[in-house]
Scaffold this motif. Structure first.
Motif, PDB file in Angstrom:
ATOM      1  N   UNK A  75       0.831  -1.205   0.000  1.00  0.00           N
ATOM      2  CA  UNK A  75       0.000   0.000   0.000  1.00  0.00           C
ATOM      3  C   UNK A  75       0.868   1.259   0.000  1.00  0.00           C
ATOM      4  N   UNK A  76       2.107   1.139   0.435  1.00  0.00           N
ATOM      5  CA  UNK A  76       3.110   2.206   0.313  1.00  0.00           C
ATOM      6  C   UNK A  76       4.374   1.570  -0.242  1.00  0.00           C
ATOM      7  N   UNK A  77       5.105   2.316  -1.068  1.00  0.00           N
ATOM      8  CA  UNK A  77       6.303   1.760  -1.698  1.00  0.00           C
ATOM      9  C   UNK A  77       7.586   2.186  -1.016  1.00  0.00           C
ATOM     10  N   UNK A  78       7.581   3.357  -0.366  1.00  0.00           N
ATOM     11  CA  UNK A  78       8.818   3.885   0.212  1.00  0.00           C
ATOM     12  C   UNK A  78       8.581   4.269   1.661  1.00  0.00           C
ATOM     13  N   UNK A  79       9.556   3.943   2.505  1.00  0.00           N
ATOM     14  CA  UNK A  79       9.443   4.320   3.913  1.00  0.00           C
ATOM     15  C   UNK A  79       9.317   5.823   4.059  1.00  0.00           C
ATOM     16  N   UNK A  80      10.020   6.563   3.224  1.00  0.00           N
ATOM     17  CA  UNK A  80       9.947   8.016   3.295  1.00  0.00           C
ATOM     18  C   UNK A  80       8.550   8.532   3.030  1.00  0.00           C
ATOM     19  N   UNK A  81       7.788   7.856   2.174  1.00  0.00           N
ATOM     20  CA  UNK A  81       6.415   8.281   1.912  1.00  0.00           C
ATOM     21  C   UNK A  81       5.543   8.101   3.146  1.00  0.00           C
ATOM     22  N   UNK A  82       5.798   7.053   3.907  1.00  0.00           N
ATOM     23  CA  UNK A  82       5.052   6.841   5.153  1.00  0.00           C
ATOM     24  C   UNK A  82       5.359   7.971   6.137  1.00  0.00           C
ATOM     25  N   UNK A  83       6.629   8.316   6.278  1.00  0.00           N
ATOM     26  CA  UNK A  83       7.005   9.397   7.186  1.00  0.00           C
ATOM     27  C   UNK A  83       6.419  10.729   6.733  1.00  0.00           C
ATOM     28  N   UNK A  84       6.412  10.962   5.431  1.00  0.00           N
ATOM     29  CA  UNK A  84       5.853  12.203   4.901  1.00  0.00           C
ATOM     30  C   UNK A  84       4.355  12.268   5.144  1.00  0.00           C
ATOM     31  N   UNK A  85       3.663  11.157   4.938  1.00  0.00           N
ATOM     32  CA  UNK A  85       2.223  11.119   5.187  1.00  0.00           C
ATOM     33  C   UNK A  85       1.928  11.395   6.661  1.00  0.00           C
ATOM     34  N   UNK A  86       2.747  10.864   7.548  1.00  0.00           N
ATOM     35  CA  UNK A  86       2.548  11.111   8.980  1.00  0.00           C
ATOM     36  C   UNK A  86       2.706  12.587   9.302  1.00  0.00           C
ATOM     37  N   UNK A  87       3.666  13.235   8.663  1.00  0.00           N
ATOM     38  CA  UNK A  87       3.869  14.667   8.911  1.00  0.00           C
ATOM     39  C   UNK A  87       2.706  15.494   8.381  1.00  0.00           C
ATOM     40  N   UNK A 102      10.769  17.646  13.036  1.00  0.00           N
ATOM     41  CA  UNK A 102      12.051  17.509  13.732  1.00  0.00           C
ATOM     42  C   UNK A 102      12.290  16.088  14.236  1.00  0.00           C
ATOM     43  N   UNK A 103      11.238  15.278  14.301  1.00  0.00           N
ATOM     44  CA  UNK A 103      11.380  13.888  14.751  1.00  0.00           C
ATOM     45  C   UNK A 103      11.428  12.911  13.578  1.00  0.00           C
ATOM     46  N   UNK A 104      11.340  13.436  12.349  1.00  0.00           N
ATOM     47  CA  UNK A 104      11.581  12.635  11.164  1.00  0.00           C
ATOM     48  C   UNK A 104      10.403  11.847  10.638  1.00  0.00           C
ATOM     49  N   UNK A 105       9.666  11.183  11.504  1.00  0.00           N
ATOM     50  CA  UNK A 105       8.564  10.318  11.075  1.00  0.00           C
ATOM     51  C   UNK A 105       8.608   9.007  11.840  1.00  0.00           C
ATOM     52  N   UNK A 106       7.528   8.227  11.817  1.00  0.00           N
ATOM     53  CA  UNK A 106       7.486   6.994  12.632  1.00  0.00           C
ATOM     54  C   UNK A 106       8.511   5.948  12.217  1.00  0.00           C
ATOM     55  N   UNK A 107       8.788   5.805  10.917  1.00  0.00           N
ATOM     56  CA  UNK A 107       9.768   4.798  10.507  1.00  0.00           C
ATOM     57  C   UNK A 107      11.188   5.292  10.733  1.00  0.00           C
ATOM     58  N   UNK A 108      11.409   6.601  10.619  1.00  0.00           N
ATOM     59  CA  UNK A 108      12.713   7.163  10.999  1.00  0.00           C
ATOM     60  C   UNK A 108      12.945   6.946  12.483  1.00  0.00           C
ATOM     61  N   UNK A 109      11.915   7.185  13.283  1.00  0.00           N
ATOM     62  CA  UNK A 109      12.011   6.948  14.727  1.00  0.00           C
ATOM     63  C   UNK A 109      12.334   5.479  14.999  1.00  0.00           C
ATOM     64  N   UNK A 110      11.680   4.576  14.279  1.00  0.00           N
ATOM     65  CA  UNK A 110      11.933   3.143  14.476  1.00  0.00           C
ATOM     66  C   UNK A 110      13.375   2.790  14.141  1.00  0.00           C
ATOM     67  N   UNK A 111      13.918   3.403  13.094  1.00  0.00           N
ATOM     68  CA  UNK A 111      15.322   3.160  12.753  1.00  0.00           C
ATOM     69  C   UNK A 111      16.240   3.599  13.885  1.00  0.00           C
ATOM     70  N   UNK A 112      15.916   4.717  14.513  1.00  0.00           N
ATOM     71  CA  UNK A 112      16.750   5.207  15.623  1.00  0.00           C
ATOM     72  C   UNK A 112      16.627   4.312  16.855  1.00  0.00           C
TER      73      UNK A 112
END
Length: 673
Positions: free
Chosen positions: A606-618, A626-636
């Motif tokens: 339903x999404x192709x790129x992790x960055x698109x998920x983070x962008x949609x969340x924003x 400043x927190x990047x997004x939920x998948x960026x947070x998960x990476x950290x």
């Protein structure tokens, strides 16, 4: 020397022409390739007998002074360890030092957008001449760090503290006409006179004739005033996430007057490095990169399609106006009363824009002629691209429209209904537009569907309900927190303190329970005991004056006094032993569920790129950039820790984490962007 730089000699002046575009034609700015070529050209020019001055200028076919959409590729610290240019190309700072320390006059011909490394190089030149139409921009502070390469120190010494700090912190685009007074350049000339003026001034400076080169340390002549401006600007930096970065940047400006030039430049380099490595900058940089990534869908052609005739059936009249403003011919159709209202609103808006001076009479007339109004489905048949939303019972109008455009090679984009074969489904949420293609749709068709939406100011991603599913997960996670022991206002405060624009329960009240239940269903979740109880009581949100909060005219929303007692009874009935929950635990639980839903979106396609998920969340949830997004947070946090948290939440009704988490844990992988 690569094709990125050309070195010529004319009348004893070395002309160094730079191209800011990489080998693929995309903007690359002062990347390692250009820095290496420019460094070689400077060495040759300085070593060549008879050269009396140097002019740095942009290749007119490359779109002006080199700049990169990603300023970080221009800073040598970010060269990847495997980059073959690492260690070979000069870094930005040594390159600017070479220009600033040249024994010959160096003139910079500025055009296009001057930003990032381009700004640093411009400030290193002895004379800065800008073509009319040039724009200056500092993007670094918006991303949580400060410019490097001497940009801050050299600009401060020339322009003064107040002007420099205002420019760097504001993020405003400064036009050439105002740039001289702000100290960003020394002279502005018509674009057609730029080469001749630069040559004349370079020869004058080389021959010792007036007016020569301006004083690069002009602002330090009144050092008391300089420090007064520093103190005044320090007091103006607003509290917030960027406060410390702002104060650090002002410290670099202060160092420009306090320290010898070499020490001041070193001070700037350390500040740049420290801020760049901080979590604030890393989150903002990630958010910026995913926004830029969204400018192209996967496999989308580099060149955007030309504006074409577009038809809108029962879509927004503002979209029609924005598409017409972007050069499209638009046919606006729908039920007769709706078209009549849209016609009046559009003409009124065009008149308002003309009256306020935002457009002139010719532009107003062009907008009016680009929009045609059709009251019948057949009126849309002349378009090549149709955006449609059903209005008739059973989607009868949509079915009829499909019959009309069949065989005419018209691309259909459908909102508010399922798309058919060869069509694209459109999801809308705030500024976000998601395109979900059906079978038979390729990259070119997606690009055609995305281009008008982008021109209208929307952000477009490839996705099928990404925003709705994230919002549903947001609501479900928040309800799980209150059933476990927290209160709704504590959940909202914790997430708002983290940086969300609005907490989940305030958001539910704004949307209404019916809308919240739709989002929960999209995320394959059912309302829990608390939301179901509110629905039973008819407390559906702000619209009826009472939901999770009481909403009174002129007063801030207040949590209902019986909430604690209600939740206690619901927990007792569900067999839940409540416990105290800290703000950090609330945040961790909710972000873990958002990351879990993001992984599920990727896992299902339903999404192709992790960055698109983070962008949609924003964009759709107000997730803090400043927190990047939920998948960026998960990476950290690490996939292992997040998966553990998700597994713990299964006992509270949370969904089982998808297999993608197991793959990430096994391989030590990350979502990336």
């Amino acid at each position: 020397m690569t094709r990125r730089v050309k070195l010529q000699r004319r009348e004893g002046v070395a002309l160094i022409t730079m191209s800011g575009r990489g080998r693929d034609g995309a903007r690359a700015g002062f990347d390692a390739d250009l820095r290496g070529a420019l460094g070689n050209a400077l060495e040759l020019a300085l070593a060549e007998p008879g050269v009396r001055a140097i002019i740095l200028r942009a290749d007119p076919e490359a779109g002006g002074w080199p700049f990169s959409p990603d300023p970080l590729i221009e800073y040598e610290a970010l060269q990847a360890p495997g980059d073959p240019a690492r260690g070979l190309a000069p870094g930005l700072a040594p390159l600017c030092d070479r220009v600033a320390g040249a024994p010959l006059p160096v003139v910079a011909e500025l055009s296009g957008l001057v930003s990032g490394a381009g700004l640093a190089l411009a400030q290193a030149a002895g004379l800065r001449i800008a073509a009319a139409g040039t724009v200056f921009l500092a993007r670094e502070y918006a991303l949580g760090y400060c410019p490097a390469g001497g940009a801050v120190v050299r600009l401060a010494q020339r322009a003064g503290a107040a002007s420099t700090i205002d420019f760097l912190l504001s993020g405003r685009r400064v036009a050439a006409a105002q740039a001289v007074s702000q100290g960003l350049c020394d002279l502005v000339v018509p674009a057609q006179d730029l080469d001749a003026t630069a040559m004349a001034r370079a020869l004058d400076a080389a021959g010792g004739q007036a007016p020569g080169l301006p004083d690069r340390r002009k602002a330090l002549a009144e050092v008391g005033r300089f420090f007064d401006e520093v103190s005044e600007m320090r007091a103006r930096v607003a509290e917030g996430r960027r406060h410390d970065a702002g104060q650090r940047l002002i410290g670099v400006v202060e160092a420009a007057a306090l320290l010898p030039i070499r020490e001041a430049l070193d001070f700037e380099a350390v500040a740049h490095h420290d801020l760049l490595g901080a979590s604030l900058a890393q989150g903002l940089i990630h958010a910026d990169r995913v926004r830029r990534q969204a400018q192209r869908l996967p496999d989308e052609p580099l060149a955007a399609p030309r504006p074409e005739r577009v038809a809108l059936w029962a879509m927004g009249d503002r979209l029609a106006l924005e598409l017409a403003s972007a050069g499209h011919q638009v046919i606006f159709g729908g039920p007769e009363d709706r078209v009549a209202r849209a016609h009046d609103r559009i003409l009124k808006e065009i008149a308002l824009r003309a009256a306020s001076g935002r457009i002139d009479a010719a532009q107003a007339e062009a907008l009016t002629t680009r929009i045609a109004f059709g009251r019948k489905l057949h009126d849309l048949a002349a378009a090549r691209l149709v955006y449609a939303e059903p209005t008739a019972p059973g989607e009868a109008d949509l079915a009829a429209l499909r019959g009309i455009v069949a065989g005419h090679r018209v691309l259909m984009v459908v909102a508010g209904a399922a798309a058919g074969p060869g069509e694209i489904r459109l999801h809308r949420s705030a500024r976000l537009r998601e395109l979900a293609p059906e079978e038979g749709i390729g990259a070119e068709a997606l690009s055609r569907a995305a281009a008008p939406l982008r021109r209208a100011g929307s952000v477009v991603i490839f996705g099928d309900g990404v925003a709705d599913r994230l919002e549903g997960a947001f609501f479900a996670a928040a309800e799980r927190c209150v059933m476990a022991g927290a209160l709704p206002d504590a959940v909202d405060h914790a997430l708002e303190d983290f940086g969300f624009a609005i907490g989940p329960f305030r958001r539910i009240d704004e949307r209404g329970l019916a809308g919240a239940f739709e989002r929960l269903a999209a995320a394959h979740r059912a309302p829990g005991p608390y939301l179901s109880y509110l629905d039973l009581l008819g407390q559906s949100g702000r619209e009826v004056g009472q939901g999770i909060y009481r909403h009174a005219e002129g007063r801030a929303p207040e949590l209902l006094p019986e909430t604690a007692e209600t939740l206690a009874a619901l927990r007792l009935e569900a067999g839940i032993e409540p416990r105290r929950m800290s703000a950090s635990e609330i945040v961790t639980r909710v972000l873990a569920e958002l990351a879990g839903e993001g992984a599920a979106l990727l896992h299902s396609g339903a999404a192709l790129r992790a960055g698109d998920v983070d962008l949609a969340a924003e964009l759709a949830l107000g997730f803090p950039a400043a927190q990047g997004g939920p998948l960026y947070w998960a990476d950290r946090m690490g996939a292992l820790a997040v998966r553990k948290r998700l597994r713990q939440l299964i006992d509270e009704g949370g969904p089982k984490p998808v297999a993608l988490w197991d793959e990430l844990v096994r391989d030590g992988g990350k979502f990336g962007i």
